[in-house]
Design an enzyme around this catalytic site. Structure first.
Site, PDB file in Angstrom:
ATOM      1  CB  ALA A  66      -0.892   0.022   1.251  1.00 15.83           C
ATOM      2  CB  THR A  68       2.107   2.791   4.510  1.00 13.92           C
ATOM      3  OG1 THR A  68       3.505   2.923   4.219  1.00 13.92           O
ATOM      4  CG2 THR A  68       1.642   1.414   4.115  1.00 13.92           C
ATOM      5  CB  THR A 107      -5.249   1.215   8.333  1.00 13.84           C
ATOM      6  OG1 THR A 107      -4.903   2.229   9.264  1.00 13.84           O
ATOM      7  CG2 THR A 107      -6.135   1.864   7.286  1.00 13.84           C
ATOM      8  CG  ASP A 108      -5.280   2.522  13.348  1.00 13.30           C
ATOM      9  OD1 ASP A 108      -4.693   2.435  12.237  1.00 13.30           O
ATOM     10  OD2 ASP A 108      -4.770   3.106  14.325  1.00 13.30           O
ATOM     11  CE1 TYR A 130      -2.421   3.920   4.514  1.00 16.09           C
ATOM     12  CE2 TYR A 130      -3.330   4.447   6.677  1.00 16.09           C
ATOM     13  CZ  TYR A 130      -2.694   3.564   5.827  1.00 16.09           C
ATOM     14  OH  TYR A 130      -2.339   2.307   6.276  1.00 16.09           O
ATOM     15  CE  LYS A 134      -4.821  -0.118   3.683  1.00 14.86           C
ATOM     16  NZ  LYS A 134      -4.025  -1.154   2.978  1.00 14.86           N
TER      17      LYS A 134
HETATM   18  N1  LIG Z   1       2.304   1.435   8.967  1.00 13.82           N
HETATM   19  C1  LIG Z   1       1.157   1.657   9.607  1.00 13.82           C
HETATM   20  O1  LIG Z   1       1.060   2.513  10.491  1.00 13.82           O
HETATM   21  C2  LIG Z   1      -0.063   0.795   9.298  1.00 13.82           C
HETATM   22  C3  LIG Z   1      -1.129   0.804  10.194  1.00 13.82           C
HETATM   23  C4  LIG Z   1      -2.233   0.016   9.927  1.00 13.82           C
HETATM   24  C5  LIG Z   1      -2.280  -0.729   8.749  1.00 13.82           C
HETATM   25  N2  LIG Z   1      -1.248  -0.702   7.870  1.00 13.82           N
HETATM   26  C6  LIG Z   1      -1.385  -1.450   6.619  1.00 13.82           C
HETATM   27  O2  LIG Z   1      -0.516  -2.562   6.671  1.00 13.82           O
HETATM   28  C7  LIG Z   1      -0.044  -2.878   5.366  1.00 13.82           C
HETATM   29  C8  LIG Z   1       1.463  -3.004   5.404  1.00 13.82           C
HETATM   30  O3  LIG Z   1       2.016  -1.764   5.799  1.00 13.82           O
HETATM   31  P1  LIG Z   1       3.489  -1.611   6.399  1.00 13.82           P
HETATM   32  O4  LIG Z   1       3.382  -0.931   7.686  1.00 13.82           O
HETATM   33  O5  LIG Z   1       4.215  -2.909   6.303  1.00 13.82           O
HETATM   34  O6  LIG Z   1       4.060  -0.542   5.356  1.00 13.82           O
HETATM   35  P2  LIG Z   1       5.398  -0.458   4.497  1.00 13.82           P
HETATM   36  O7  LIG Z   1       6.562  -0.910   5.290  1.00 13.82           O
HETATM   37  O8  LIG Z   1       5.383   0.929   3.941  1.00 13.82           O
HETATM   38  O9  LIG Z   1       5.141  -1.503   3.348  1.00 13.82           O
HETATM   39  C9  LIG Z   1       4.317  -1.229   2.257  1.00 13.82           C
HETATM   40  C10 LIG Z   1       4.809  -2.023   1.081  1.00 13.82           C
HETATM   41  O10 LIG Z   1       4.053  -1.673  -0.085  1.00 13.82           O
HETATM   42  C11 LIG Z   1       4.874  -1.888  -1.186  1.00 13.82           C
HETATM   43  N3  LIG Z   1       4.514  -1.097  -2.352  1.00 13.82           N
HETATM   44  C12 LIG Z   1       4.222   0.226  -2.401  1.00 13.82           C
HETATM   45  N4  LIG Z   1       4.057   0.596  -3.691  1.00 13.82           N
HETATM   46  C13 LIG Z   1       4.252  -0.505  -4.463  1.00 13.82           C
HETATM   47  C14 LIG Z   1       4.226  -0.760  -5.863  1.00 13.82           C
HETATM   48  N5  LIG Z   1       3.955   0.208  -6.750  1.00 13.82           N
HETATM   49  N6  LIG Z   1       4.491  -2.014  -6.309  1.00 13.82           N
HETATM   50  C15 LIG Z   1       4.770  -3.004  -5.437  1.00 13.82           C
HETATM   51  N7  LIG Z   1       4.812  -2.836  -4.091  1.00 13.82           N
HETATM   52  C16 LIG Z   1       4.558  -1.589  -3.619  1.00 13.82           C
HETATM   53  C17 LIG Z   1       6.260  -1.458  -0.754  1.00 13.82           C
HETATM   54  O11 LIG Z   1       7.172  -2.241  -1.495  1.00 13.82           O
HETATM   55  P3  LIG Z   1       8.730  -1.876  -1.727  1.00 13.82           P
HETATM   56  O12 LIG Z   1       9.276  -1.453  -0.391  1.00 13.82           O
HETATM   57  O13 LIG Z   1       9.301  -3.156  -2.229  1.00 13.82           O
HETATM   58  O14 LIG Z   1       8.788  -0.749  -2.742  1.00 13.82           O
HETATM   59  C18 LIG Z   1       6.266  -1.759   0.760  1.00 13.82           C
HETATM   60  O15 LIG Z   1       7.014  -2.912   1.050  1.00 13.82           O
HETATM   61  C19 LIG Z   1      -0.556  -1.774   4.442  1.00 13.82           C
HETATM   62  O16 LIG Z   1      -1.653  -2.250   3.729  1.00 13.82           O
HETATM   63  C20 LIG Z   1      -0.974  -0.671   5.389  1.00 13.82           C
HETATM   64  O17 LIG Z   1      -2.032   0.095   4.856  1.00 13.82           O
HETATM   65  C21 LIG Z   1      -0.116   0.010   8.136  1.00 13.82           C
END
Ligand SMILES: NC(=O)c1ccc[n+]([C@@H]2O[C@H](COP(=O)([O-])OP(=O)(O)OC[C@H]3O[C@@H](n4cnc5c(N)ncnc54)[C@H](OP(=O)(O)O)[C@@H]3O)[C@@H](O)[C@H]2O)c1
Length: 293
Positions: A66, A68, A107-108, A130, A134
């Site tokens: 996503a 993020t 997400t929350d 965001y 989502k």
């Molecule tokens: N971080 C938070 O606070 C949070 C809170 C609640 C829910 N979430 C949800 O949890 C999930 C995982 O988030 P996370 O915290 O692990 O975030 P993250 O570390 O930013 O990981 C997001 C991933 O999305 C990939 N991505 C983005 N654009 C892309 C593209 N064009 N093609 C392929 N891959 C792409 C990135 O890949 P690359 O690095 O390989 O480019 C990255 O590994 C998301 O759906 C997010 O909405 C996150």
């Protein structure tokens, strides 16, 4: 069971890949290569490329990729829509075509934060791009996928940097170890979640093919300030370096929900792998940091 994980080099994806390593896992990434022998590099925003995931004949697709960065979403809403809505729509359709089980990581921030302690059936009302994108991603999953689980999590953290970034816990550790004074907000309440426990709860949910919406966070509902103080206590670092501030001092582009904490009664009742208190999760984080992750 063959499992394709998108965002496999990210904060959650990296840990999901590790925790599911007893299965055949294929990590999809763009710029952060995952730590798994099987991977596929894809730019998901090139929507026609997504069919390559179908060519892998997955039994399960865990869609964790996503945009993020909450402020980047606010600045570039078209990009946020492409990555968080359109990509999810294509993946949802593909899961139906390939008869695979889809897990969508949400997400929350789908909630407005006026109430807190949100249950799975509370009405979402996002207050930033965001959260809106989502939530639309969730709607795409409901509309186009056949068998699916939407898991909502909150403020994930873990023992290793991912996607080239530190998470909140690692940032705190660096600052406190360098004896730098830091301001941490007291008026933003979430449900911070150790990525390891998230991935373990997710593995059980996938093995049991739970369907619908499930809140998967750790159990404590606390401000970032309280989290920082607890982290300092657990790691034996100086709490006095942590100064309380309010979010009106932050130069954030996007509005943040005041209290987006999630109610985890359902996960606590049905899973053997339980949401943890922040104290227990931070003790596990300490063990992971000390053993190198
Ligand atoms: N971080 C938070 O606070 C949070 C809170 C609640 C829910 N979430 C949800 O949890 C999930 C995982 O988030 P996370 O915290 O692990 O975030 P993250 O570390 O930013 O990981 C997001 C991933 O999305 C990939 N991505 C983005 N654009 C892309 C593209 N064009 N093609 C392929 N891959 C792409 C990135 O890949 P690359 O690095 O390989 O480019 C990255 O590994 C998301 O759906 C997010 O909405 C996150």
């Amino acid at each position: 069971m063959r499992i394709v994980v998108t965002g496999a080099g990210g904060l959650l994806g990296k840990k999901i890949v590790k925790v599911f390593s007893n299965y055949e896992v294929i990590g999809v990434y763009y710029s952060s290569k995952p730590e798994t022998p099987n991977f596929l590099q894809l730019n998901l925003s090139d929507l026609k490329e997504i069919k390559k995931i179908g060519d892998l004949s997955p039994d399960v697709i865990i869609h964790a990729a996503a945009l993020t960065d909450v402020d980047k979403c606010e600045k570039q809403p078209e990009l946020a829509r492409l990555l968080n809505v359109e990509v999810t729509k294509e993946i949802a359709k593909l899961s139906k075509e390939t008869d695979s089980f889809l897990v969508y990581v949400s997400t929350d921030y789908v909630f407005d934060g006026e109430k807190g302690n949100y249950r799975e059936d509370d009405k979402p009302n996002p207050i930033n791009v965001y959260g809106r994108t989502k939530l639309e991603g969730e709607e795409m999953v409901k509309k186009y996928a056949d068998k699916y689980l939407i898991v909502r999590t909150s403020t994930p953290y873990g023992s290793n940097p991912a996607s080239g970034k530190d998470n909140f816990a690692l940032w705190l550790l660096k600052k406190l170890k360098n004896r730098e004074e830091i301001g941490v907000v007291t008026d933003q309440i979430t449900s911070p979640t150790l990525n390891t426990n998230f991935a373990l709860m997710l593995r059980e949910s996938v093995e049991r093919k739970l369907e619908g919406i499930l809140h998967l966070t750790d159990a404590s509902q606390i401000s970032r300030f309280e989290f920082a103080i607890t982290l300092a206590k657990v790691f034996g670092l100086s709490e006095s370096l942590i100064k309380p501030v309010t979010s009106d001092l932050m130069r954030w582009l996007a509005k943040r929900p005041k209290n987006s904490s999630l109610n985890v009664s359902m996960a606590s009742a049905i899973l053997s792998q339980k949401p943890m208190t922040v104290e227990k999760a931070l003790k596990l984080l300490k063990e992971e940091v000390e053993s190198g992750g």
